[in-house]
Design a protein around this motif. Structure first.
Motif, PDB file in Angstrom:
ATOM      1  N   LEU A   1       0.829  -1.202   0.000  1.00  0.00           N
ATOM      2  CA  LEU A   1       0.000   0.000   0.000  1.00  0.00           C
ATOM      3  C   LEU A   1       0.866   1.255   0.000  1.00  0.00           C
ATOM      4  O   LEU A   1       0.549   2.243  -0.675  1.00  0.00           O
ATOM      5  N   GLY A   2       1.940   1.205   0.743  1.00  0.00           N
ATOM      6  CA  GLY A   2       2.826   2.367   0.863  1.00  0.00           C
ATOM      7  C   GLY A   2       2.683   3.023   2.226  1.00  0.00           C
ATOM      8  O   GLY A   2       1.575   3.414   2.611  1.00  0.00           O
ATOM      9  N   TRP A   3       3.790   3.149   2.948  1.00  0.00           N
ATOM     10  CA  TRP A   3       3.737   3.713   4.305  1.00  0.00           C
ATOM     11  C   TRP A   3       3.346   5.180   4.302  1.00  0.00           C
ATOM     12  O   TRP A   3       2.896   5.719   5.326  1.00  0.00           O
ATOM     13  N   ASN A   4       3.480   5.853   3.169  1.00  0.00           N
ATOM     14  CA  ASN A   4       3.083   7.259   3.080  1.00  0.00           C
ATOM     15  C   ASN A   4       1.557   7.427   3.180  1.00  0.00           C
ATOM     16  O   ASN A   4       1.062   8.533   3.404  1.00  0.00           O
ATOM     17  N   ARG A   5       0.829   6.331   3.007  1.00  0.00           N
ATOM     18  CA  ARG A   5      -0.628   6.384   3.124  1.00  0.00           C
ATOM     19  C   ARG A   5      -1.113   5.966   4.515  1.00  0.00           C
ATOM     20  O   ARG A   5      -2.311   5.967   4.772  1.00  0.00           O
ATOM     21  N   VAL A   6      -0.180   5.598   5.369  1.00  0.00           N
ATOM     22  CA  VAL A   6      -0.531   5.145   6.723  1.00  0.00           C
ATOM     23  C   VAL A   6      -0.423   6.321   7.686  1.00  0.00           C
ATOM     24  O   VAL A   6       0.624   6.955   7.790  1.00  0.00           O
ATOM     25  N   ALA A   7      -1.522   6.614   8.394  1.00  0.00           N
ATOM     26  CA  ALA A   7      -1.530   7.718   9.351  1.00  0.00           C
ATOM     27  C   ALA A   7      -1.237   7.232  10.767  1.00  0.00           C
ATOM     28  O   ALA A   7      -0.706   7.987  11.585  1.00  0.00           O
ATOM     29  N   TYR A   8      -1.563   5.956  11.057  1.00  0.00           N
ATOM     30  CA  TYR A   8      -1.407   5.456  12.430  1.00  0.00           C
ATOM     31  C   TYR A   8      -1.474   3.930  12.428  1.00  0.00           C
ATOM     32  O   TYR A   8      -2.267   3.332  11.685  1.00  0.00           O
ATOM     33  N   VAL A   9      -0.635   3.310  13.256  1.00  0.00           N
ATOM     34  CA  VAL A   9      -0.718   1.870  13.529  1.00  0.00           C
ATOM     35  C   VAL A   9      -0.495   1.691  15.019  1.00  0.00           C
ATOM     36  O   VAL A   9       0.468   2.238  15.573  1.00  0.00           O
ATOM     37  N   ASP A  10      -1.367   0.950  15.690  1.00  0.00           N
ATOM     38  CA  ASP A  10      -1.181   0.756  17.132  1.00  0.00           C
ATOM     39  C   ASP A  10      -0.093  -0.289  17.387  1.00  0.00           C
ATOM     40  O   ASP A  10       0.327  -1.018  16.487  1.00  0.00           O
ATOM     41  N   THR A  11       0.364  -0.333  18.625  1.00  0.00           N
ATOM     42  CA  THR A  11       1.497  -1.210  18.964  1.00  0.00           C
ATOM     43  C   THR A  11       1.158  -2.689  18.793  1.00  0.00           C
ATOM     44  O   THR A  11       2.037  -3.504  18.535  1.00  0.00           O
ATOM     45  N   GLY A  12      -0.121  -3.052  18.919  1.00  0.00           N
ATOM     46  CA  GLY A  12      -0.506  -4.456  18.773  1.00  0.00           C
ATOM     47  C   GLY A  12      -0.794  -4.846  17.338  1.00  0.00           C
ATOM     48  O   GLY A  12      -1.145  -6.009  17.068  1.00  0.00           O
ATOM     49  N   LEU A  13      -0.657  -3.903  16.399  1.00  0.00           N
ATOM     50  CA  LEU A  13      -0.954  -4.126  14.983  1.00  0.00           C
ATOM     51  C   LEU A  13      -2.377  -4.654  14.776  1.00  0.00           C
ATOM     52  O   LEU A  13      -2.620  -5.571  13.985  1.00  0.00           O
ATOM     53  N   THR A  14      -3.333  -4.070  15.516  1.00  0.00           N
ATOM     54  CA  THR A  14      -4.743  -4.462  15.358  1.00  0.00           C
ATOM     55  C   THR A  14      -5.589  -3.311  14.803  1.00  0.00           C
ATOM     56  O   THR A  14      -6.679  -3.546  14.305  1.00  0.00           O
ATOM     57  N   THR A  15      -5.076  -2.084  14.914  1.00  0.00           N
ATOM     58  CA  THR A  15      -5.792  -0.910  14.400  1.00  0.00           C
ATOM     59  C   THR A  15      -4.882  -0.131  13.464  1.00  0.00           C
ATOM     60  O   THR A  15      -3.748   0.196  13.820  1.00  0.00           O
ATOM     61  N   VAL A  16      -5.382   0.148  12.273  1.00  0.00           N
ATOM     62  CA  VAL A  16      -4.624   0.894  11.274  1.00  0.00           C
ATOM     63  C   VAL A  16      -5.492   2.040  10.759  1.00  0.00           C
ATOM     64  O   VAL A  16      -6.669   1.844  10.470  1.00  0.00           O
ATOM     65  N   LYS A  17      -4.903   3.237  10.666  1.00  0.00           N
ATOM     66  CA  LYS A  17      -5.606   4.373  10.071  1.00  0.00           C
ATOM     67  C   LYS A  17      -4.888   4.765   8.789  1.00  0.00           C
ATOM     68  O   LYS A  17      -3.671   4.976   8.789  1.00  0.00           O
ATOM     69  N   LEU A  18      -5.649   4.830   7.707  1.00  0.00           N
ATOM     70  CA  LEU A  18      -5.097   5.206   6.411  1.00  0.00           C
ATOM     71  C   LEU A  18      -5.602   6.589   6.026  1.00  0.00           C
ATOM     72  O   LEU A  18      -6.753   6.940   6.316  1.00  0.00           O
ATOM     73  N   LYS A  19      -4.755   7.360   5.364  1.00  0.00           N
ATOM     74  CA  LYS A  19      -5.143   8.709   4.957  1.00  0.00           C
ATOM     75  C   LYS A  19      -5.232   8.786   3.436  1.00  0.00           C
ATOM     76  O   LYS A  19      -4.506   8.081   2.720  1.00  0.00           O
ATOM     77  N   ALA A  20      -6.146   9.628   2.978  1.00  0.00           N
ATOM     78  CA  ALA A  20      -6.319   9.800   1.546  1.00  0.00           C
ATOM     79  C   ALA A  20      -6.737  11.230   1.261  1.00  0.00           C
ATOM     80  O   ALA A  20      -7.291  11.916   2.118  1.00  0.00           O
ATOM     81  N   GLU A  21      -6.484  11.665   0.051  1.00  0.00           N
ATOM     82  CA  GLU A  21      -6.861  12.998  -0.396  1.00  0.00           C
ATOM     83  C   GLU A  21      -7.771  12.839  -1.605  1.00  0.00           C
ATOM     84  O   GLU A  21      -7.449  12.103  -2.540  1.00  0.00           O
ATOM     85  N   ASP A  22      -8.942  13.494  -1.568  1.00  0.00           N
ATOM     86  CA  ASP A  22      -9.827  13.387  -2.728  1.00  0.00           C
ATOM     87  C   ASP A  22      -9.362  14.345  -3.826  1.00  0.00           C
ATOM     88  O   ASP A  22      -8.372  15.072  -3.667  1.00  0.00           O
ATOM     89  N   SER A  23     -10.065  14.354  -4.951  1.00  0.00           N
ATOM     90  CA  SER A  23      -9.621  15.138  -6.112  1.00  0.00           C
ATOM     91  C   SER A  23      -9.677  16.639  -5.865  1.00  0.00           C
ATOM     92  O   SER A  23      -9.129  17.420  -6.652  1.00  0.00           O
ATOM     93  N   CYS A  24     -10.312  17.059  -4.763  1.00  0.00           N
ATOM     94  CA  CYS A  24     -10.362  18.491  -4.425  1.00  0.00           C
ATOM     95  C   CYS A  24      -9.386  18.849  -3.308  1.00  0.00           C
ATOM     96  O   CYS A  24      -9.414  19.970  -2.792  1.00  0.00           O
TER      97      CYS A  24
END
Length: 362
Positions: free
Chosen positions: A119-142
């Motif tokens: 996916l690319g680490w540049n798209r990852v906003a957050y990963v918890d220490t247990g690797l059970t929760t991941v937050k991904l960031k994205a930018e729409d066309s605007c």
């Protein structure tokens, strides 16, 4: 009555505690377990100002989902819809709580790390220490920034993660065991583009008019209360799936101010043009120019309540105005209701109370 039946069907253990429908108490059921809950609504029954009380056990389970529930309180049209969403969030929370105690095989971690690298680490906003929760960031066309929160269970990738987004519509993921996070991310991007016109319409309103409520709208919020003049505003409910169509409009203010606006809206409704922006359509139908942010300050419209002398009361702003043209004093509905209930000269018919203005006695 239909709403009461629907609530009884979805939450048979949650019962009204008064005849006004402002207090409910009982149990919400998820995964065969009952959790005690109490919901207190203001007199205007607006969910955004509701207070939720629950057992310590339920509070602990939902602790990580409080911001999601707060968003849902602002975006759900009625109590039934909110309770359905609450049960869904509770099911997810319970499942994730159980998953915390399930040991995860080495394949789970190697698969997740591989997916994140693809996916690319540049798209990852957050990963918890247990690797059970991941937050991904994205930018729409605007250029708007968005987040998607993934709650992964121990059976990933055989089972998909639970996806939490700040959307005005449900977000359902299509998933096969051979899929990866990149598939979810692409579906997330597609959903962002499908909501582009909705967010464009609301961003234009937020940028060019004075929005009285909500003060800090989330991306899931579908309503805007727009200032028109001194103690006059319109509450607009936009359909996220059809943002260019005529929205639900509810005018707030004294009768002599809002009645002409209602008349113009009804007479000009046929002029609505889905090819131009929602804000421009509103201007043309109502035959007005909304107060500009460049010329006026919000304080020109944000008048304090004439009873409690505050602008915000439990998150709500003054939305009731004396009908006398020489007075026009604004009040919070809750303050006015309590004031009128205390007057011996007031009378009540069903859910409407009649009494004298605290300022001009009209």
């Amino acid at each position: 009555m239909a709403g009461a039946r629907a609530l009884l069907r979805h939450c048979p253990l949650l019962l009204p505690q008064d005849r006004h429908g402002t207090a409910y108490e009982g149990f919400v059921t998820a995964q065969g377990k009952d959790f005690h809950i109490r919901i207190l609504l203001p007199v205007d029954l607006q969910l955004k100002n509701a207070r939720i009380e629950c057992s310590w056990r339920l509070k602990k389970i939902l602790h990580g989902y409080r911001h999601i529930l707060k968003q849902r309180l602002h975006s759900c049209p009625d109590l039934v819809s909110f309770m359905v969403e609450l049960k869904t969030v509770l099911e997810i929370a319970l499942k994730n709580t159980q998953d915390l105690h399930i040991p995860r095989p080495p394949e789970y971690y190697s698969c997740l790390v591989r997916d994140l690298e693809i996916l690319g680490w540049n798209r990852v906003a957050y990963v918890d220490t247990g690797l059970t929760t991941v937050k991904l960031k994205a930018e729409d066309s605007c250029g708007r920034q968005h987040l998607i929160t993934l709650k992964l269970n121990a059976k990933y990738p055989t089972e998909p993660p639970d996806c939490l987004v700040d959307f005005p519509v449900p977000f359902a993921v299509s998933w096969m065991p051979q899929n990866s996070l990149i598939d979810i991310y692409n579906q997330f991007l597609a959903a962002l583009e499908s909501l582009k016109k909705f967010w464009d319409a609301l961003d234009e309103i937020d940028g060019k008019t004075w929005v009285l409520e909500p003060e800090n709208p989330t991306r899931s919020a579908t309503t805007r209360r727009i200032a028109i003049g001194n103690n006059v505003s319109v509450n607009v409910e936009v359909d996220p799936r059809h943002p260019n169509m005529l929205p639900e409009c509810y005018f707030l203010g004294a009768d002599h101010e809002v009645n002409p606006l209602r008349t113009k809206l009804n007479n000009n409704m046929h002029l609505w043009d889905p090819e131009i922006s929602l804000l421009q359509n509103l201007r043309e139908l109502l035959e007005i120019d909304f107060p500009s942010r460049a010329v006026l300050e919000k304080s020109d419209f944000a008048k304090d309540c004439g009873i409690c002398y505050a602008y915000r009361l439990d998150g709500s702003t003054p939305d009731r105005v004396c009908d006398d043209p020489r007075c026009g004093q604004p009040f919070h509905q809750a303050c006015l209701y309590e004031w009128l209930q205390g007057l011996p000269t007031s009378r009540q018919s069903f859910n409407v109370i009649f009494g004298e203005c605290p300022y001009c006695n009209k």
